[in-house]
Structures are given as structure tokens and as C-alpha cells.
Design an enzyme around this catalytic site. Structure first.
Site, PDB file in Angstrom:
ATOM      1  N   ASP A 105       0.843  -1.200   0.000  1.00 12.25           N
ATOM      2  CA  ASP A 105       0.000   0.000   0.000  1.00 12.25           C
ATOM      3  C   ASP A 105       0.878   1.251   0.000  1.00 12.25           C
ATOM      4  OD1 ASP A 105      -2.968   1.084   1.114  1.00 12.25           O
ATOM      5  OD2 ASP A 105      -1.255   2.289   1.759  1.00 12.25           O
ATOM      6  N   TYR A 132       2.917  10.098  -0.471  1.00 19.09           N
ATOM      7  CA  TYR A 132       4.110   9.628   0.236  1.00 19.09           C
ATOM      8  C   TYR A 132       5.396   9.972  -0.532  1.00 19.09           C
ATOM      9  CZ  TYR A 132       0.645   6.489   2.487  1.00 19.09           C
ATOM     10  OH  TYR A 132      -0.451   5.960   3.121  1.00 19.09           O
ATOM     11  N   LYS A 188      -3.002   5.764  -3.999  1.00 13.98           N
ATOM     12  CA  LYS A 188      -4.079   6.710  -3.681  1.00 13.98           C
ATOM     13  C   LYS A 188      -3.965   7.995  -4.496  1.00 13.98           C
ATOM     14  CE  LYS A 188      -3.640   4.829   0.957  1.00 13.98           C
ATOM     15  NZ  LYS A 188      -2.194   4.623   1.135  1.00 13.98           N
ATOM     16  N   HIS A 229      -7.494   9.614  -1.398  1.00 18.07           N
ATOM     17  CA  HIS A 229      -6.753   9.686  -0.128  1.00 18.07           C
ATOM     18  C   HIS A 229      -7.529  10.392   0.984  1.00 18.07           C
ATOM     19  CE1 HIS A 229      -2.337   9.460   1.331  1.00 18.07           C
ATOM     20  NE2 HIS A 229      -3.175   9.266   2.322  1.00 18.07           N
TER      21      HIS A 229
END
Ligand code: A2P
Length: 282
Positions: free
Chosen positions: A32, A37, A66, A100
Site C-alpha cells: 500500500d 508519500y 491513492k 486519499h
């Protein structure tokens, strides 16, 4: 969807490459990540390496990423964002594409764009993350495809009873992010006592509890030893009484919500969370 996997929040490209490869090599079948990120390239490199080392095919693995808040919008905007994500991941599809956060002005339009990506076969499933019940209800009124999951912060001190009940009543699975409470729950004395009783680590006790609560988990570790340890939770079980003991640790304490954190934009800008989202913190 595998109900247990590795998450890579707060890890840079190099670290996520190494931890993703280590996880796959050691039997993890779900990874994931997220645009936010900033590590989709490293995650993609880790997927490639891990699959090679484990002798597995792409189709053996379940990859989630996401849609970034700053890239929400109409179909053109979302599909462009998604194509860039695929390129960075080095993949030609993702198994699950999540929104997200529910950015109020754009989440309905963005979700429709995600539905189109699903219909086009570019993503195998779609879902959301960090949706409270009001926003989920509004989404369900508008959506043609029910989100498969709502990924929420879930751990012993933050159990989201109302969201869990609502989502489960609509056949939406809950996935836990920060299943170990960012590491904080590991030092809880109740968890510690159970770790001693079952001769397991605190992390294993918490992850097993989540498994028995029927919550999908994506747990982060950057250390191979811990990555291995965290996955060794399928050869013991907690008694109902001990599950209940952990249930009682809930304090409804969210570590992160629509809060005033700085939201790093992979395109180089920094967006302040408060500007973008209503403040719904408890
Ligand atoms: P590290 O990456 O150094 O292993 P969460 O998934 O709840 O956000 O928690 C992740 C945090 O918990 C990370 O800081 C991670 O640190 C730590 N962690 C993960 N697995 C373990 C473990 N088995 N024992 C101790 N700490 C762990």
C-alpha cells in the site's frame, strides 16, 4: 484482496524499495502506497525486485495507491494523475485505487473520474480513505460503484466504532492505517501483558487482534526482522476475552485527521491542510 499487507507511509524511495522487496520476499502479497508519500518510484522498484526474488508474477501481488488531494478534479485531471502514478510505479494497472482524503469541493467529481478509470479496466477496484459517515453517506447517494474499502486510522486507542458500523452495514471493508498507532500502542501495559501471556511481540498481539476484528491491515516497518515478525500472526489466536480487553483500550484518539499538518505535494508545492479541508477534528 489480501487482508494483510505492508504500508510505506513516511519512507523515502530507497527505504520503500528495500522494505517492499523484503516484504514480498517474505510472503507479503499486498503493498500500500500513495502519491502523497512521494515514494511510488521506490515502491515500484521494490515490487519489481521482490517479485523477481520471490519468483512471483505481477498478478500474484495486490497493489494499492491513492489519488493525491492536490490532483483531485475532473476525469482529465484524475486520469493524468493516475497515468503518472502508473509510470512511477512501473505498472500497467493497480489493484486498488483510493481517494486519499475527501476534499469537499472535489471529492464527488473525483470519485466519478475514478469510476470511469475502473470501467476502463485501468484499476481493478476503487475505494476511499479517511471518510467520515457524513461524507460517505453523500458519496453513496452519488456513486454508481460502492467503494470497496474505507482506509482509516485504526488501532487499539482509535477504533472508529461509528464509522466501522456504518461502513460494514454498506458492505464497505475497513482497512487500518497506523494499525500499531504509529508504534505508540506497542508500549501499552495491557498489550504488554498479553504479549507475555501468548509469548508474542506486542506488534503481533495488536495485528492479530485486528485480524480477529475483521479489519484489513497495512502495517509499516522498515526493518526486515520486524517485517517478518509482523506477518507471523496466523499460527495463534487470542481468546474472546483478550480481544475484548484490547477493545476496551479505545479512547477515540485520532493521531491525524483533517488537521493542520503540512501536506507535501509531490509536484513541489506544499499545501496547508487547513486551507484545503474543513476542520472536522474531534
Ligand atoms: P520501524 O519502521 O522502525 O520498524 P503504524 O503502522 O501503526 O504506523 O506503526 C509503524 C511504526 O511501528 C513504525 O515506526 C515502525 O518502525 C514500528 N514497528 C513496526 N513493526 C514493529 C515491530 N514489530 N516492533 C516494533 N516496532 C514496529
Amino acid at each position: 484482496m489480501p487482508r494483510f499487507g505492508l504500508g510505506v507511509w513516511k519512507t523515502d524511495n530507497r527505504t520503500s524499495r528495500d522494505s517492499v522487496a523484503a516484504a514480498i520476499k517474505n510472503g507479503y502479497l499486498a503493498i500500500d502506497t500513495a502519491r502523497q508519500y512521494g515514494n511510488e518510484q521506490g515502491t515500484g522498484a521494490g515490487i519489481k525486485l521482490g517479485l523477481e526474488q520471490a519468483g512471483l508474477k505481477r498478478s500474484d501481488l495486490f497493489v494499492t495507491t491513492k489519488l493525491y488531494n492536490g490532483e483531485q478534479g475532473d476525469y482529465d485531471q484524475v486520469s493524468k494523475a493516475f497515468e503518472n502514478q502508473l509510470k512511477d510505479l512501473g505498472l500497467d494497472y493497480v489493484d486498488l485505487y483510493l481517494m486519499h482524503w475527501p476534499v469537499d469541493k472535489t471529492y464527488i467529481e473525483s470519485y466519478h473520474a475514478m469510476e470511469k478509470l475502473y470501467r476502463e479496466g485501468k484499476v481493478r477496484a476503487i475505494g476511499v480513505s479517511n471518510f467520515d459517515n457524513d461524507r460517505m453517506e453523500k458519496l453513496l447517494e452519488e456513486a454508481e460503484i460502492i467503494p470497496t474499502v474505507n482506509q482509516m486510522e485504526f488501532n487499539p486507542t482509535n477504533q472508529e466504532h461509528e464509522i466501522l458500523a456504518f461502513d460494514q452495514s454498506h458492505d464497505i471493508e475497513m482497512t487500518a492505517w497506523s494499525p500499531l498507532g504509529g508504534g505508540e500502542s506497542l508500549t501499552n501495559p495491557v498489550i504488554d501483558a498479553l504479549a507475555k501471556k501468548y509469548d508474542r511481540s506486542a506488534a503481533q498481539i495488536i495485528l492479530r487482534w485486528e485480524w480477529q476484528r475483521d479489519i484489513i491491515t497495512v502495517v509499516k516497518s522498515t526493518h526486515e526482522k520486524r517485517i517478518i515478525q509482523n506477518s507471523q500472526i496466523f499460527d495463534f489466536s487470542l481468546s474472546d476475552e483478550d480481544v475484548q480487553k484490547i477493545n476496551e483500550l479505545d479512547q477515540g484518539r485520532r493521531g491525524l485527521w483533517y488537521d493542520d499538518f503540512q501536506w507535501h505535494n509531490p509536484n513541489g508545492k506544499v499545501a496547508n491542510g487547513i486551507d484545503q479541508w474543513p476542520d472536522t477534528r474531534k
